[in-house]
Motif scaffolding. Structure first.
Motif, PDB file in Angstrom:
ATOM      1  N   UNK A  12       0.852  -1.243   0.109  1.00 15.14           N
ATOM      2  CA  UNK A  12       0.133  -0.162  -0.139  1.00 15.14           C
ATOM      3  C   UNK A  12       0.973   1.228   0.131  1.00 15.14           C
ATOM      4  N   UNK A  13       2.049   1.405   0.648  1.00 14.64           N
ATOM      5  CA  UNK A  13       2.848   2.550   0.890  1.00 14.64           C
ATOM      6  C   UNK A  13       3.367   2.707  -0.513  1.00 14.64           C
ATOM      7  N   UNK A  14       4.022   1.739  -1.051  1.00 17.39           N
ATOM      8  CA  UNK A  14       4.670   1.721  -2.512  1.00 17.39           C
ATOM      9  C   UNK A  14       3.511   2.101  -3.377  1.00 17.39           C
ATOM     10  N   UNK A  15       2.456   1.796  -3.283  1.00 15.83           N
ATOM     11  CA  UNK A  15       1.213   2.277  -4.417  1.00 15.83           C
ATOM     12  C   UNK A  15       0.955   3.587  -4.060  1.00 15.83           C
ATOM     13  N   UNK A  16       0.874   4.322  -2.684  1.00 25.99           N
ATOM     14  CA  UNK A  16       0.874   5.772  -2.529  1.00 25.99           C
ATOM     15  C   UNK A  16       1.888   6.392  -2.937  1.00 25.99           C
ATOM     16  N   UNK A  17       3.084   6.144  -3.066  1.00 27.29           N
ATOM     17  CA  UNK A  17       4.213   6.854  -3.149  1.00 27.29           C
ATOM     18  C   UNK A  17       4.223   6.975  -4.857  1.00 27.29           C
ATOM     19  N   UNK A  18       4.063   6.082  -5.383  1.00 29.55           N
ATOM     20  CA  UNK A  18       4.107   5.988  -7.122  1.00 29.55           C
ATOM     21  C   UNK A  18       2.872   6.879  -7.481  1.00 29.55           C
ATOM     22  N   UNK A  19       1.784   6.739  -6.961  1.00 28.81           N
ATOM     23  CA  UNK A  19       0.705   7.546  -7.281  1.00 28.81           C
ATOM     24  C   UNK A  19       0.789   8.956  -7.311  1.00 28.81           C
ATOM     25  N   UNK A  20       1.549   9.451  -6.023  1.00 33.27           N
ATOM     26  CA  UNK A  20       1.841  10.622  -5.731  1.00 33.27           C
ATOM     27  C   UNK A  20       2.721  11.279  -6.671  1.00 33.27           C
ATOM     28  N   UNK A  21       3.818  10.478  -6.872  1.00 31.06           N
ATOM     29  CA  UNK A  21       4.802  10.865  -7.998  1.00 31.06           C
ATOM     30  C   UNK A  21       4.215  11.036  -9.337  1.00 31.06           C
ATOM     31  N   UNK A  22       3.416  10.188  -9.906  1.00 31.51           N
ATOM     32  CA  UNK A  22       2.682  10.243 -11.078  1.00 31.51           C
ATOM     33  C   UNK A  22       1.851  11.476 -11.094  1.00 31.51           C
ATOM     34  N   UNK A  23       1.109  11.966 -10.226  1.00 31.57           N
ATOM     35  CA  UNK A  23       0.130  13.047 -10.270  1.00 31.57           C
ATOM     36  C   UNK A  23       0.976  14.296 -10.064  1.00 31.57           C
TER      37      UNK A  23
END
Length: 64
Positions: A12-23
């Motif tokens: 979950x934390x890796x997904x949140x970080x990836x989505x934040x970077x993408x956005x």
């Protein structure tokens, strides 16, 4: 060009970080995501094993 292995991210934390970077890249703004939202989104990470690129010389008119 590159080669690698596509991996579905489960953490979950890796997904949140990836989505934040993408956005941030797409909008220039900062976003935060909660676990409920992240749970319905798939994130795929590519673990690169090799890559190559071409190098082009700087055109004469652009050299300083």
């Amino acid at each position: 060009m590159g080669k690698g292995k596509a991996v579905i991210v489960e953490d979950v934390n890796e997904k949140m970080q990836a989505l934040s970077i993408l956005m941030k890249c797409q909008t220039g703004g900062d976003f935060t995501f909660n676990e409920e939202l992240v749970s319905i989104v798939n994130v795929i990470r590519i673990d690169v094993s090799e890559f190559s690129a071409k190098r082009r010389p700087i055109p004469e008119g652009l050299k300083k």
